[in-house]
Design an enzyme around this catalytic site. Sequence first.
Site, PDB file in Angstrom:
ATOM      1  CD  GLU A 121       8.907  -1.039  -9.217  1.00  0.00           C
ATOM      2  OE1 GLU A 121       9.439   0.123  -8.802  1.00  0.00           O
ATOM      3  OE2 GLU A 121       9.015  -0.742 -10.945  1.00  0.00           O
TER       4      GLU A 121
ATOM      5  NE  ARG B 174      12.403   7.196   1.183  1.00  0.00           N
ATOM      6  CZ  ARG B 174      11.367   6.558   0.705  1.00  0.00           C
ATOM      7  NH1 ARG B 174      10.499   7.220   0.530  1.00  0.00           N
ATOM      8  NH2 ARG B 174      11.614   5.810   0.156  1.00  0.00           N
TER       9      ARG B 174
ATOM     10  CE  LYS C 209      14.181   0.958  -5.498  1.00  0.00           C
ATOM     11  NZ  LYS C 209      13.486  -0.345  -5.943  1.00  0.00           N
TER      12      LYS C 209
END
Length: 564
Positions: free
Chosen positions: A44, A271, A281
């Site tokens: 994104e 992750r 983020k």
Amino acid sequence: MAEIDNKTVEQEEIIPKNFIQQQIVDDLAEGKNGGRVHTRFPPEPNGYLHIGHAKSICLNFGTAKKFGGLTNLRFDDTNPAKEDTEYVDSIMEDVQWLGFDWDDRLYYASDYFDKLYDFAVSLIKKGKAYVDFQSPELISEQKGTPTRPGSDSPYRNTTPEENLELFTKMKDGFYNDGDCVLRAKVDMSSPNMHMRDPLMYRIIKQPHHRTEDKWCIYPMYDYAHGQCDYWEGITHSICTLEFEVHRPLYDWFVDQLKDSDYRPRQIEFSRLNLSYTVMSKRKLLQLVKEGFVKGWDDPRMPTICGLRRRGYTPESMRAFSDMVGITKVDGVTDVAKLEFCIREDLNKRAQRVMGVIDPLKIVITNYPEGLVEEIDAVNNPEDESMGKRKVPFSRELYIEREDFMENPPNKFYRLSPGREVRLRYSYFIKCTEAIKNEAGEIVELHCTYDPETKGGNAPDGRKVKATLHWVAAAQAVKAEVRLYDRLFTDADPLGNKEKDFLELLNPDSLKVLTQCYIEPFVKTAKPLDGFQFERLGYFNIDPDTTTDHIVFNRTVSLKDGFKK
RNA sequence: UGUCCUGUGGUGUAAUUGGCAACACGUCUGAUUCUGGAUCAGAAGAGUUCAGGUUCGAAACCUGACAGGACAACCA
């Protein structure tokens, strides 16, 4: 689905390296997807990529390549409120810098807005989607909780005809943000929250970075992702663990859409977490926005651009990705592994140079005044082909302050009064006197040298215990050196229950040294060029460097065998 | 008191699918060295979360615990 012409591969010749590759091998063995392997990296554009994304990039591009397949880059740009072209540009730069190429397969979720709209219309016609005018609070209330089933919306049984009309009005801007949403009619009593009539579309009256003001309704991630995968012919849609519970919904939408045996398959892995830093983020954005670091590319950041500025190479980051492996276990990887990877890479490749970052002046009292000798120095002992260079030597030099001790402990075998050491590539010197100021601090050393030891060896065969790096005072280039340490004092800053992660920031994560002297060789270096400062570590030129002010970042120190 | 996922040296992974728990990082020795780097040789460190079960044989299969994580955004 579009025709894809990537080639099939004999699965016999491929040894799977992790459970995902194993599943691909199994899929190929079953003859799925016509033997194709096609992955995608779907960021994104709402922030900069970090090393966790690097792991995903290596996985997606690396796996496809291993199986003779392809990888698309697809921006997941379904939320104009958060996304920006600044991020699109940085993401493309970072992926390429890491060494991967999407060729002509650059896509955006926004490429599919028309198709997604049409598909939504078809679902409405089939009675599988409806427009809901309830408030977000009410919808949320009706969804229940993970332990309590939800209940139906009063709008759930609106007729397709009416829904079609309402949805058209939604699209045409007749309603405002929050007035209504389009929901899929799935199962309000499912134990999986994501199946309880998930939202497909919401109204956001903001221009989109690509479609501008064409749309005021935007698809949700769950409604967009699987369909984009489907239309691109993705075979293995690899994502992180938090999407595991989304998989039934991913499959549900694909089931409504598919018209052949082909179907993309979502596979989740854990992750990357790195010790002494954060990888979300949102948190990274906060560090940037609130000024705890100087920007996304601050060398202390775990972002790809931060690590690049810090002096990490693409090779080292790929090696690291390889080293940490792929599983579904969520743990914390020790930064020491990352540091190992960059040391290993730079050891083989970095130009050696001498630099003194905490200078102590020495005067070779028996060395002729005004004489400057050019000493031969090896550019890289690990790589003969890198050749040699000349380093100036003269009567006044700088050595590292920590390389001298007036009263050395047992295990210290560098310079001290009366002791002889070697100056790298040049001469043996012996300290005769430490000059102090009124405060009792050592400000200068007087030494003598043995002219017979030129080149670094004594004809009489006597040995010294230590070799020091040095620079000639008059010829050295003055520089600023930025030393970095871990960003947080806690290995797992988000795992601390008592303290907010911001309280765990390391106050000494950046140390700026302005009185550093580097041998003249570095004068012509360009931003991001990397060096090993002998005995100290790896350093690179920071982009803040100007013609009269050179700035180095310490990428990583050398392993130090000396322990006090 | 839900559903799903995960538990293997300090850390990250492996064990060719049921056959003596292996590798890497880190740590510690020693050798070597004009970088206390690199290199080389070696060591310590897990009996696989626990308890049962199946089996000649289980890290793997079954059952049940326990622990950790994810899920209740008009984020992705």
